[in-house]
Enzyme design. Structure first.
Site, mmCIF file in Angstrom:
data_model
loop_
_atom_site.group_PDB
_atom_site.id
_atom_site.type_symbol
_atom_site.label_atom_id
_atom_site.label_comp_id
_atom_site.label_asym_id
_atom_site.label_seq_id
_atom_site.Cartn_x
_atom_site.Cartn_y
_atom_site.Cartn_z
ATOM 1 N N TYR A 1 0.813 -1.221 0.000
ATOM 2 C CA TYR A 1 0.000 0.000 0.000
ATOM 3 C C TYR A 1 0.848 1.273 0.000
ATOM 4 O O TYR A 1 0.339 2.367 -0.271
ATOM 5 C CB TYR A 1 -0.857 -0.013 1.267
ATOM 6 C CG TYR A 1 -2.291 0.415 1.077
ATOM 7 C CD1 TYR A 1 -3.275 -0.521 0.783
ATOM 8 C CD2 TYR A 1 -2.677 1.736 1.223
ATOM 9 C CE1 TYR A 1 -4.602 -0.144 0.639
ATOM 10 C CE2 TYR A 1 -4.003 2.126 1.080
ATOM 11 C CZ TYR A 1 -4.953 1.179 0.785
ATOM 12 O OH TYR A 1 -6.266 1.561 0.644
ATOM 13 N N LYS B 1 -1.112 -13.229 5.693
ATOM 14 C CA LYS B 1 -1.023 -14.306 4.695
ATOM 15 C C LYS B 1 0.424 -14.809 4.720
ATOM 16 O O LYS B 1 1.141 -14.829 3.703
ATOM 17 C CB LYS B 1 -1.440 -13.746 3.320
ATOM 18 C CG LYS B 1 -1.565 -14.775 2.232
ATOM 19 C CD LYS B 1 -2.812 -15.642 2.344
ATOM 20 C CE LYS B 1 -2.783 -16.730 1.275
ATOM 21 N NZ LYS B 1 -3.896 -17.686 1.418
ATOM 22 N N ASP C 1 -7.321 -15.332 4.194
ATOM 23 C CA ASP C 1 -8.457 -15.845 3.414
ATOM 24 C C ASP C 1 -9.428 -16.601 4.321
ATOM 25 O O ASP C 1 -10.639 -16.393 4.280
ATOM 26 C CB ASP C 1 -8.002 -16.701 2.215
ATOM 27 C CG ASP C 1 -6.920 -17.715 2.558
ATOM 28 O OD1 ASP C 1 -6.445 -17.728 3.707
ATOM 29 O OD2 ASP C 1 -6.544 -18.507 1.669
ATOM 30 N N ASP D 1 -7.489 -2.921 4.750
ATOM 31 C CA ASP D 1 -8.381 -2.212 3.836
ATOM 32 C C ASP D 1 -9.545 -3.124 3.437
ATOM 33 O O ASP D 1 -10.721 -2.751 3.525
ATOM 34 C CB ASP D 1 -7.563 -1.793 2.602
ATOM 35 C CG ASP D 1 -8.306 -0.802 1.717
ATOM 36 O OD1 ASP D 1 -9.344 -0.271 2.141
ATOM 37 O OD2 ASP D 1 -7.833 -0.563 0.592
HETATM 38 O O1 LIG Z 1 -6.695 6.265 -0.679
HETATM 39 C C1 LIG Z 1 -7.668 5.810 -1.283
HETATM 40 O O2 LIG Z 1 -8.150 6.353 -2.267
HETATM 41 C C2 LIG Z 1 -8.329 4.552 -0.789
HETATM 42 C C3 LIG Z 1 -8.059 4.299 0.654
HETATM 43 C C4 LIG Z 1 -8.932 3.280 1.250
HETATM 44 O O3 LIG Z 1 -9.690 2.577 0.613
HETATM 45 C C5 LIG Z 1 -8.883 3.105 2.696
HETATM 46 O O4 LIG Z 1 -7.992 3.640 3.338
HETATM 47 O O5 LIG Z 1 -9.746 2.408 3.230
HETATM 48 MG MG LIG Z 2 -10.767 1.162 1.854
#
Ligand SMILES: O=C(O)CCC(=O)C(=O)O
Ligand SMILES: [Mg+2]
Ligand SMILES: NC(=O)C1=CN([C@@H]2O[C@H](COP(=O)(O)OP(=O)(O)OC[C@H]3O[C@@H](n4cnc5c(N)ncnc54)[C@H](OP(=O)(O)O)[C@@H]3O)[C@@H](O)[C@H]2O)C=CC1
Length: 418
Positions: free
Chosen positions: A161, A231, A284, A308
């Site tokens: 991320y 995971k 999962d 997320d």
């Molecule tokens: O930064 C984004 O556009 C998505 C972030 C996201 O989905 C989250 O942090 O839950």
């Molecule tokens: Mg999100």
């Protein structure tokens, strides 16, 4: 002092004490970012509901001085076409310590990188805290949605991320693939000529600080378990590392002892004497467990991308992301934000559920120690839902509901405060 930010004359800054507690004046300045898309719909409603709760709770002796700061599309209008995240926005967020934001758009594929991620990285807001609880009467796909009661601690600064990537065909990707194949002996890139590449940094330090917060939360809130979700069977040195470092920290810093030879371990909550179990689950399998056996999970500590996915999945179990709140936190700075995004198809229609941002503000008030106002918001939310005057997302699944607009739902909540 600032180029475009107007500091309200009638407010003072919240400050952080040496022991990391907050000093909150009676008229704190709270910076807010309106947000893109539906941000312009939900943010004013959130402010109105918060102001009403604070006025009701403290009879005028306390009041928030809201201060608008800019990021995203609105910033490009105020500061110029390429200024998505002005330096003074970051400065204010650090300086004023507690803030709230609406969602910000991130284009898929090309274009700017996520401003949400940039804010978390720039301010080192390493905990993404997302509580998931059920409000009676909310329509849910589960038979017993009240069994879902979890608090997600999502690592917020690392993982795939972080956005360290090279595009297919770029000089960067060619260099990295050359290094990997020629110097590191990597033979597993299936299509080296046409691959994009991303890096997944996961560190012991990053894991420890996140898991430490999750375990401390379990202690402070008398929770029965902390589950490390990963995971690690496949990504051994990143997600597997997360699991191993998490267990090691529980033993080293909290005195946890192995159960039946491990890896699960447990210790007694020093405040209540009750047992806290530290366990783990492979991501999962975890996603089916939370549907089938949600009552077995309480505090969840996980990596950035898993967190997320898990946030939205768990939110769905208790009625959807329309009421899923959250916070991004370092040891001193906290920026509250909804779990959902900008929902562009509904932008400007006064349509969506403002509940997620309102409940994020509720977390903010509690963080500030303004618990009477927080409690009022929770009660108003409960009563508004019970009255069945709800936004489209609930109305479409609720029998006998009256659909109200985004601002209408705010008004219903304020009416419920009496
Ligand atoms: O930064 C984004 O556009 C998505 C972030 C996201 O989905 C989250 O942090 O839950
Ligand atoms: Mg999100
Ligand atoms: N922290 C942030 O700022 C975040 C930003 N984003 C960004 O937002 C943009 C849009 O992302 P997308 O994937 O469509 O996800 P969104 O969360 O914006 O929307 C997905 C769906 O969730 C439902 N939803 C979202 N908000 C609400 C609400 N307030 N009330 C009720 N239902 C809601 C809607 O469902 P339905 O269609 O069923 O009505 C909507 O279509 C992207 O650019 C993304 O990067 C995404 C997540 C977080």
């Amino acid at each position: 002092m600032y180029q475009h930010i107007k500091v309200p004359a009638d407010g003072q800054k919240i400050t952080v004490n040496a022991d990391l507690t907050l000093s909150v004046p009676d008229h704190p300045v709270i910076p807010y970012i309106e947000g893109d898309g539906t941000g312009a719909d939900i943010t004013p409603v959130m402010r109105k509901v918060v102001d009403a709760a604070v006025a009701r709770a403290y009879g005028g002796s306390r009041k928030i001085s809201w201060m608008e700061i800019y990021a995203g599309e609105k910033s490009t209008g105020v500061y110029g076409p390429d200024v998505w995240l002005p330096a003074e926005t970051l400065e204010v967020l650090k300086d004023y310590v507690v803030s709230i934001k609406g969602p910000l758009t991130t284009p898929v594929g090309g274009g700017i990188r996520s401003l949400n991620v940039a804010l978390r990285q720039e301010l080192d807001l390493y905990v993404c805290l997302r509580p998931v609880r059920y409000f009676a009467g909310v329509p849910s796909p589960l038979k017993q949605p009240d069994k879902t009661d979890m608090v997600i601690f999502r690592e917020n600064s690392e993982d795939i991320y972080a956005g360290i990537e090279w595009a297919e065909g770029s000089e960067g990707v060619k260099k990295v693939i050359k290094f990997l194949t020629e110097e590191m002996g990597v033979r597993k890139i299936r299509f080296p000529e046409t691959s994009g590449l991303g890096l997944k940094p996961v560190s012991r330090e990053g894991t420890e600080r996140l898991v430490r917060k999750a375990i401390q939360y379990a202690i402070d809130n008398d929770k029965p378990s902390v589950t490390l979700v990963h995971k690690g069977n496949i990504m051994k040195y990143t997600e597997g590392g997360f699991r191993d470092w998490g267990y090691a920290l529980a033993q080293k810093e909290f005195g946890a002892e192995l159960i039946d030879g491990g890896p699960w371990c447990k210790f007694r909550n020093p405040r209540t004497g009750r047992e806290i179990t530290i366990k783990d689950s492979i991501a999962d399998a975890f996603l089916q467990q939370i549907l089938l056996r949600p009552a077995e999970y309480s505090v969840i500590a996980t990596l950035n991308l898993n967190g997320d996915y898990i946030s939205d999945a768990l939110a769905a179990q208790v009625g959807g992301i329309g009421i899923a709140p959250g916070a991004n936190m370092s040891d001193s700075v906290a920026m509250f934000e909804a779990t959902h995004g900008t929902a562009p198809k509904y932008a400007g229609k006064d349509y969506v559920n403002p509940g997620s941002l309102i409940l994020s503000a509720e977390m903010m008030l509690r963080h500030m120690g303004w618990t009477e106002a927080s409690d009022l918001i929770i009660r108003a939310m409960e009563k508004a839902i019970t009255s069945k005057k709800v936004t489209y997302d609930f109305a479409r699944l609720m029998e006998g509901a009256t659909q109200v607009s985004c601002s209408g739902f705010g008004e219903v909540m304020i009416e419920q405060m009496g």
